[in-house]
Design a protein around this motif. Structure first.
Motif, PDB file in Angstrom:
ATOM      1  N   SER A 136       0.835  -1.193   0.000  1.00 51.12           N
ATOM      2  CA  SER A 136       0.000   0.000   0.000  1.00 51.12           C
ATOM      3  C   SER A 136       0.873   1.246   0.000  1.00 51.12           C
ATOM      4  O   SER A 136       2.005   1.244   0.509  1.00 51.12           O
ATOM      5  CB  SER A 136      -0.935   0.051   1.217  1.00 51.12           C
ATOM      6  N   TRP A 137       0.334   2.327  -0.561  1.00 53.91           N
ATOM      7  CA  TRP A 137       1.048   3.604  -0.529  1.00 53.91           C
ATOM      8  C   TRP A 137       1.255   4.063   0.909  1.00 53.91           C
ATOM      9  O   TRP A 137       2.155   4.858   1.193  1.00 53.91           O
ATOM     10  CB  TRP A 137       0.291   4.663  -1.326  1.00 53.91           C
ATOM     11  N   ARG A 138       0.453   3.559   1.839  1.00 55.10           N
ATOM     12  CA  ARG A 138       0.617   3.912   3.253  1.00 55.10           C
ATOM     13  C   ARG A 138       1.927   3.377   3.830  1.00 55.10           C
ATOM     14  O   ARG A 138       2.357   3.811   4.897  1.00 55.10           O
ATOM     15  CB  ARG A 138      -0.563   3.374   4.068  1.00 55.10           C
ATOM     16  N   ASP A 139       2.535   2.432   3.133  1.00 50.64           N
ATOM     17  CA  ASP A 139       3.778   1.838   3.622  1.00 50.64           C
ATOM     18  C   ASP A 139       5.005   2.654   3.228  1.00 50.64           C
ATOM     19  O   ASP A 139       6.100   2.412   3.728  1.00 50.64           O
ATOM     20  CB  ASP A 139       3.916   0.410   3.074  1.00 50.64           C
ATOM     21  N   ILE A 140       4.842   3.619   2.320  1.00 53.41           N
ATOM     22  CA  ILE A 140       5.965   4.464   1.892  1.00 53.41           C
ATOM     23  C   ILE A 140       6.188   5.543   2.944  1.00 53.41           C
ATOM     24  O   ILE A 140       5.298   6.351   3.222  1.00 53.41           O
ATOM     25  CB  ILE A 140       5.685   5.092   0.518  1.00 53.41           C
ATOM     26  N   TYR A 141       7.373   5.547   3.506  1.00 51.47           N
ATOM     27  CA  TYR A 141       7.657   6.437   4.634  1.00 51.47           C
ATOM     28  C   TYR A 141       8.383   7.720   4.221  1.00 51.47           C
ATOM     29  O   TYR A 141       8.017   8.820   4.641  1.00 51.47           O
ATOM     30  CB  TYR A 141       8.494   5.684   5.672  1.00 51.47           C
ATOM     31  N   GLN A 142       9.398   7.602   3.355  1.00 54.20           N
ATOM     32  CA  GLN A 142      10.243   8.764   3.070  1.00 54.20           C
ATOM     33  C   GLN A 142      10.877   8.628   1.690  1.00 54.20           C
ATOM     34  O   GLN A 142      11.190   7.521   1.245  1.00 54.20           O
ATOM     35  CB  GLN A 142      11.334   8.872   4.135  1.00 54.20           C
ATOM     36  N   ILE A 143      11.071   9.770   1.024  1.00 52.48           N
ATOM     37  CA  ILE A 143      11.746   9.800  -0.276  1.00 52.48           C
ATOM     38  C   ILE A 143      12.815  10.882  -0.237  1.00 52.48           C
ATOM     39  O   ILE A 143      12.529  12.036   0.102  1.00 52.48           O
ATOM     40  CB  ILE A 143      10.760  10.082  -1.426  1.00 52.48           C
ATOM     41  N   ASP A 144      14.047  10.515  -0.576  1.00 52.50           N
ATOM     42  CA  ASP A 144      15.158  11.459  -0.660  1.00 52.50           C
ATOM     43  C   ASP A 144      15.544  11.650  -2.120  1.00 52.50           C
ATOM     44  O   ASP A 144      15.663  10.671  -2.875  1.00 52.50           O
ATOM     45  CB  ASP A 144      16.370  10.957   0.121  1.00 52.50           C
ATOM     46  N   LEU A 145      15.755  12.904  -2.510  1.00 52.27           N
ATOM     47  CA  LEU A 145      16.191  13.220  -3.870  1.00 52.27           C
ATOM     48  C   LEU A 145      17.512  13.977  -3.792  1.00 52.27           C
ATOM     49  O   LEU A 145      17.608  15.003  -3.111  1.00 52.27           O
ATOM     50  CB  LEU A 145      15.131  14.050  -4.598  1.00 52.27           C
ATOM     51  N   PHE A 146      18.525  13.452  -4.481  1.00 43.17           N
ATOM     52  CA  PHE A 146      19.851  14.059  -4.496  1.00 43.17           C
ATOM     53  C   PHE A 146      20.156  14.582  -5.902  1.00 43.17           C
ATOM     54  O   PHE A 146      19.971  13.859  -6.886  1.00 43.17           O
ATOM     55  CB  PHE A 146      20.926  13.042  -4.103  1.00 43.17           C
ATOM     56  N   VAL A 147      20.619  15.816  -5.976  1.00 41.21           N
ATOM     57  CA  VAL A 147      21.120  16.371  -7.233  1.00 41.21           C
ATOM     58  C   VAL A 147      22.639  16.338  -7.143  1.00 41.21           C
ATOM     59  O   VAL A 147      23.227  16.969  -6.257  1.00 41.21           O
ATOM     60  CB  VAL A 147      20.614  17.808  -7.463  1.00 41.21           C
ATOM     61  N   GLU A 148      23.279  15.584  -8.048  1.00 43.60           N
ATOM     62  CA  GLU A 148      24.702  15.309  -7.917  1.00 43.60           C
ATOM     63  C   GLU A 148      25.496  15.740  -9.145  1.00 43.60           C
ATOM     64  O   GLU A 148      24.934  15.959 -10.223  1.00 43.60           O
ATOM     65  CB  GLU A 148      24.927  13.809  -7.688  1.00 43.60           C
ATOM     66  N   ASP A 149      26.794  15.825  -8.935  1.00 45.75           N
ATOM     67  CA  ASP A 149      27.739  16.042 -10.025  1.00 45.75           C
ATOM     68  C   ASP A 149      28.939  15.142  -9.795  1.00 45.75           C
ATOM     69  O   ASP A 149      29.760  15.402  -8.917  1.00 45.75           O
ATOM     70  CB  ASP A 149      28.177  17.507 -10.089  1.00 45.75           C
ATOM     71  N   ARG A 150      28.983  14.034 -10.530  1.00 48.75           N
ATOM     72  CA  ARG A 150      30.081  13.066 -10.437  1.00 48.75           C
ATOM     73  C   ARG A 150      30.294  12.594  -8.997  1.00 48.75           C
ATOM     74  O   ARG A 150      31.413  12.562  -8.488  1.00 48.75           O
ATOM     75  CB  ARG A 150      31.368  13.660 -11.007  1.00 48.75           C
ATOM     76  N   GLY A 151      29.200  12.249  -8.340  1.00 47.53           N
ATOM     77  CA  GLY A 151      29.275  11.719  -6.991  1.00 47.53           C
ATOM     78  C   GLY A 151      29.249  12.750  -5.887  1.00 47.53           C
ATOM     79  O   GLY A 151      29.147  12.396  -4.706  1.00 47.53           O
ATOM     80  N   VAL A 152      29.331  14.035  -6.239  1.00 49.73           N
ATOM     81  CA  VAL A 152      29.291  15.110  -5.248  1.00 49.73           C
ATOM     82  C   VAL A 152      27.865  15.646  -5.159  1.00 49.73           C
ATOM     83  O   VAL A 152      27.271  16.020  -6.174  1.00 49.73           O
ATOM     84  CB  VAL A 152      30.256  16.255  -5.619  1.00 49.73           C
ATOM     85  N   THR A 153      27.309  15.673  -3.950  1.00 49.79           N
ATOM     86  CA  THR A 153      25.940  16.147  -3.760  1.00 49.79           C
ATOM     87  C   THR A 153      25.890  17.665  -3.817  1.00 49.79           C
ATOM     88  O   THR A 153      26.546  18.355  -3.033  1.00 49.79           O
ATOM     89  CB  THR A 153      25.381  15.672  -2.409  1.00 49.79           C
ATOM     90  N   ARG A 154      25.101  18.192  -4.762  1.00 43.29           N
ATOM     91  CA  ARG A 154      24.909  19.637  -4.885  1.00 43.29           C
ATOM     92  C   ARG A 154      23.664  20.103  -4.142  1.00 43.29           C
ATOM     93  O   ARG A 154      23.590  21.247  -3.696  1.00 43.29           O
ATOM     94  CB  ARG A 154      24.793  20.025  -6.364  1.00 43.29           C
ATOM     95  N   ALA A 155      22.681  19.214  -4.025  1.00 51.17           N
ATOM     96  CA  ALA A 155      21.451  19.537  -3.299  1.00 51.17           C
ATOM     97  C   ALA A 155      20.801  18.235  -2.844  1.00 51.17           C
ATOM     98  O   ALA A 155      20.938  17.198  -3.495  1.00 51.17           O
ATOM     99  CB  ALA A 155      20.491  20.341  -4.164  1.00 51.17           C
ATOM    100  N   HIS A 156      20.106  18.310  -1.712  1.00 50.66           N
ATOM    101  CA  HIS A 156      19.439  17.136  -1.152  1.00 50.66           C
ATOM    102  C   HIS A 156      18.069  17.570  -0.641  1.00 50.66           C
ATOM    103  O   HIS A 156      17.961  18.416   0.248  1.00 50.66           O
ATOM    104  CB  HIS A 156      20.286  16.549  -0.012  1.00 50.66           C
ATOM    105  N   PHE A 157      17.015  16.989  -1.221  1.00 50.59           N
ATOM    106  CA  PHE A 157      15.645  17.298  -0.826  1.00 50.59           C
ATOM    107  C   PHE A 157      15.002  16.048  -0.224  1.00 50.59           C
ATOM    108  O   PHE A 157      15.325  14.928  -0.611  1.00 50.59           O
ATOM    109  CB  PHE A 157      14.824  17.780  -2.026  1.00 50.59           C
ATOM    110  N   ARG A 158      14.058  16.269   0.689  1.00 46.09           N
ATOM    111  CA  ARG A 158      13.418  15.133   1.371  1.00 46.09           C
ATOM    112  C   ARG A 158      11.906  15.316   1.437  1.00 46.09           C
ATOM    113  O   ARG A 158      11.408  16.412   1.702  1.00 46.09           O
ATOM    114  CB  ARG A 158      13.979  14.977   2.779  1.00 46.09           C
ATOM    115  N   PHE A 159      11.198  14.211   1.192  1.00 45.98           N
ATOM    116  CA  PHE A 159       9.750  14.152   1.399  1.00 45.98           C
ATOM    117  C   PHE A 159       9.474  13.152   2.509  1.00 45.98           C
ATOM    118  O   PHE A 159       9.879  11.996   2.426  1.00 45.98           O
ATOM    119  CB  PHE A 159       9.035  13.712   0.118  1.00 45.98           C
ATOM    120  N   LYS A 160       8.795  13.617   3.562  1.00 49.24           N
ATOM    121  CA  LYS A 160       8.400  12.736   4.657  1.00 49.24           C
ATOM    122  C   LYS A 160       6.892  12.538   4.598  1.00 49.24           C
ATOM    123  O   LYS A 160       6.125  13.492   4.697  1.00 49.24           O
ATOM    124  CB  LYS A 160       8.806  13.330   6.009  1.00 49.24           C
ATOM    125  N   HIS A 161       6.502  11.280   4.453  1.00 46.45           N
ATOM    126  CA  HIS A 161       5.084  10.946   4.389  1.00 46.45           C
ATOM    127  C   HIS A 161       4.459  10.973   5.781  1.00 46.45           C
ATOM    128  O   HIS A 161       3.309  11.393   5.952  1.00 46.45           O
ATOM    129  CB  HIS A 161       4.934   9.558   3.763  1.00 46.45           C
TER     130      HIS A 161
END
Length: 216
Positions: free
Chosen positions: A63-88
């Motif tokens: 169920s969609w109720r089981d999805i707890y969190q989603i992290d999105l990383f914007v990277e450049d060759r392994g280096v994180t430029r930005a990190h966004f998070r969605f908490k359900h």
């Protein structure tokens, strides 16, 4: 005989209690099957003037109720430029949706008013019970080459996907941000500042030409 009957009654009561607890948990989780990892049904990136939107459709057969969190990383060759998070949810043990977006790392790229999360209000089909739609919106992150998404469920299982994304500093341009050559991050400027600079430059050039003509 009485002892055997008592044992049977106890086992029957225990079975009823366990079945009731399992039914409640299954009802909260939705489908109520053995815990499985989330999956990505679709991933889309749309870039407009000064905005990037990442559309995610995540499927979880518990169920969609089981999805707890989603992290999105914007990277450049392994280096994180930005990190966004969605908490359900606030935690893995709670079921009250908070649908909270936050920027864990970056330079105020996240556009909260453009972010969203949705799911079906019915449980008629498998998709209704399993699909969660999440939209991350942010201003273009300079010098970024890849977007990585990691989804977590309540049981600790994860699923990840990545998309190649070419947005170098040279391609970054909109009316409200500039990227100075000595910085890696965009700087917000007033929307009319560029017009003022352009007019000032034009007037200065005209004045210089007029002075030179008079000197001749």
């Amino acid at each position: 005989m009485r002892r055997a009957l008592l044992i049977i009654v106890c086992f029957s009561l225990l079975f009823i209690v366990l079945y009731s607890v399992e039914s409640v948990d299954a009802g909260r989780a939705g489908v109520g099957v053995l815990n499985v990892s989330p999956e990505y049904r679709s991933t889309r990136i749309i870039q407009g003037e000064g905005i990037v939107k990442v559309y995610l459709t995540v499927s979880d057969y518990n169920s969609w109720r089981d999805i707890y969190q989603i992290d999105l990383f914007v990277e450049d060759r392994g280096v994180t430029r930005a990190h966004f998070r969605f908490k359900h949810y606030e935690s893995t043990t709670q079921y009250d949706e908070i649908n909270e977006f936050s920027e864990m790392e970056g330079n105020s790229y996240l556009l909260l008013d453009e972010c969203s999360a949705s799911h079906s209000s019915t449980d008629k089909t498998v998709d209704d019970r399993c699909l969660l739609n999440v939209v991350f919106a942010f201003t273009p992150v300079p010098r970024s080459t890849r977007i990585l998404v990691i989804t977590y469920d309540r049981g600790g299982l994860i699923a990840d996907t990545s998309v190649e994304y070419n947005n170098t500093a040279g391609n970054f341009r909109n009316a409200n941000y500039i990227v100075p050559f000595w910085m890696d991050s965009p700087v917000r400027i007033p929307s009319d500042l560029i017009d003022v600079i352009s007019i000032s430059t034009a007037l200065t050039a005209a004045a210089v030409m007029l002075v030179r003509r008079r000197e001749r």
